[in-house]
Every structure is written in C-alpha cells, then in structure tokens.
Scaffold this motif. Structure first.
Motif, mmCIF file in Angstrom:
data_model
loop_
_atom_site.group_PDB
_atom_site.id
_atom_site.type_symbol
_atom_site.label_atom_id
_atom_site.label_comp_id
_atom_site.label_asym_id
_atom_site.label_seq_id
_atom_site.Cartn_x
_atom_site.Cartn_y
_atom_site.Cartn_z
ATOM 1 N N GLN A 86 -32.490 30.802 31.128
ATOM 2 C CA GLN A 86 -32.815 29.441 30.701
ATOM 3 C C GLN A 86 -33.977 28.861 31.500
ATOM 4 N N ILE B 61 -27.900 23.009 32.596
ATOM 5 C CA ILE B 61 -27.242 24.227 33.073
ATOM 6 C C ILE B 61 -25.889 23.854 33.661
ATOM 7 N N THR C 196 -27.451 34.038 32.964
ATOM 8 C CA THR C 196 -27.719 33.078 31.886
ATOM 9 C C THR C 196 -28.607 31.949 32.379
ATOM 10 N N VAL D 235 -33.487 20.778 30.409
ATOM 11 C CA VAL D 235 -32.685 21.985 30.228
ATOM 12 C C VAL D 235 -31.392 21.786 31.012
#
Length: 211
Positions: free
Chosen positions: A111, A99, A107, A97
């Motif tokens: 996530q 970021i 946000t 993931v």
C-alpha cells in the motif's frame, strides 16, 4: 533526503513504523530518510505524513494538514475491523491511504509503495483547500456543551441537571453525536472527543456550520 513526519502516541508502534519506512525507502528510493514528529511547522513541507486516527476522526477537519501544498503521501493508521475510508472524506485527507494497525507488513508495504508511486506520477502542487466547500462534520453548540461535560466524567443524568434540560434531550444529543461520527460505544465517543479537543482549534471553532 526524504522527509517523514509521524503523529502517533503509541511509541512502540511508532518505532516500528520508522524502521519499516526507512527500509522501504532506502530500498525503493535509495536515499536517506529523516523522520520527525508531526507539527505545524513541518506539516506543509514533508514528503510523507503518518498520522493515527481514532474512530470518528476521519469525519472532522484536520488543521495540521489543510494548508499542505507540497505533493506527498498521507498514511492514516487505525484500529479495528472497519476501514475509516468513506466517500466524503475532508478535503485535507481526500487522498489518504489508511492502514490497519494490525495489517500484515507485506500488505502495508504494498500500500505504501503504491501510494508513493501514484504520488510521483501526479507530483504537482496541491490546491489550497476551500474549507467552506469541505464536507467535514462538526458539533452543534449544544453538543459542544454536552461534550465538555462528558469529558469531565459526568453522565447524562448529571448533565441534564447541570443544563436544566430533560435527560432524554441529553441522551438524544449523545446518540446524534455517535451517529454523526459513526461511533459504536461510549469508549469510542470519549476517545473521539479527547482527540477532537487536543488536535482541533478551540472548541467554538468546530461548532456546526453546515450539518
């Protein structure tokens, strides 16, 4: 106890990330969190890995991560406007993931929570990575040589003289390196090569195998 390992040279951001993750998981998991620096010993054992990525690093092998068998979440931290995610990520970070370092906390929180929920739903041991089938990108032997000289601060004219080849040849290899790892500037190239040297196996181990 939830175990988290972080690899990020920005101490201020790292401290903020530690507070951020503790708040999320104390609230979501109602259990204490232990955070350490990412290393070869804990890389295979932790529940969550947070690792910074310079431009281009998402294309190369990640030695610390390729032997992971315990299911968990990998969070990649990056700078800039363009997400490092692409369709040919190395097997060791296939489910990462990403970021953005400037991401709003709300946000980023969404996530991380979603990634943890997805991980919980598919909590089975990971298969050992088959590196020969991996699509990670590498340097050719000539590019390795040129990269070493670039890291020493030489420009393409100096390198051409040292290697006794045409300056256009050096320039072409430099352009190929930047294109292969989607790098836009000389600064990104040098940052990428420094990261490659410090985080990957000895330089002859990441020579070109399949590209």
């Amino acid at each position: 106890m939830l175990n988290i390992a972080i690899d990020d040279s920005d101490s201020l951001y790292r401290n903020g990330m530690e507070i951020f993750l503790k708040e999320i998981f104390l609230e979501e998991q109602t259990e204490p969190v232990q955070i350490n620096s990412l290393n070869r010993t804990n890389a295979t054992q932790v529940d969550i890995i947070v690792k910074s990525f310079v431009a281009g690093a998402e294309y190369v092998c990640q030695p610390l991560l390729k032997h992971r068998v315990k299911p968990g979440v990998i969070i990649g931290i990056y700078d800039g406007d363009e997400s490092p995610h692409h369709n040919e990520l190395p097997l060791c970070i296939k489910n990462i993931v990403f970021i953005n370092r400037a991401e709003p906390l709300s946000t980023a929180r969404e996530q991380v929570i979603q990634a943890w929920k997805d991980n919980a739903e598919n909590a089975k041991p990971l298969n050992r990575k088959k590196c020969l089938k991996c699509k990670y990108r590498t340097l050719t032997p000539q590019q390795v040589t040129i990269a070493k000289h670039l890291l020493r601060g030489y420009d393409i004219i100096d390198i051409a003289k040292l290697l006794e080849i045409h300056v256009k040849t050096v320039s072409a290899h430099k352009r190929l390196m930047m294109s292969k790892f989607n790098l836009s500037t000389d600064c990104e190239l040098l940052q990428f090569l420094k990261n490659l040297k410090s985080h990957n196996p000895p330089i002859n181990m990441f020579m070109d195998r399949c590209l």
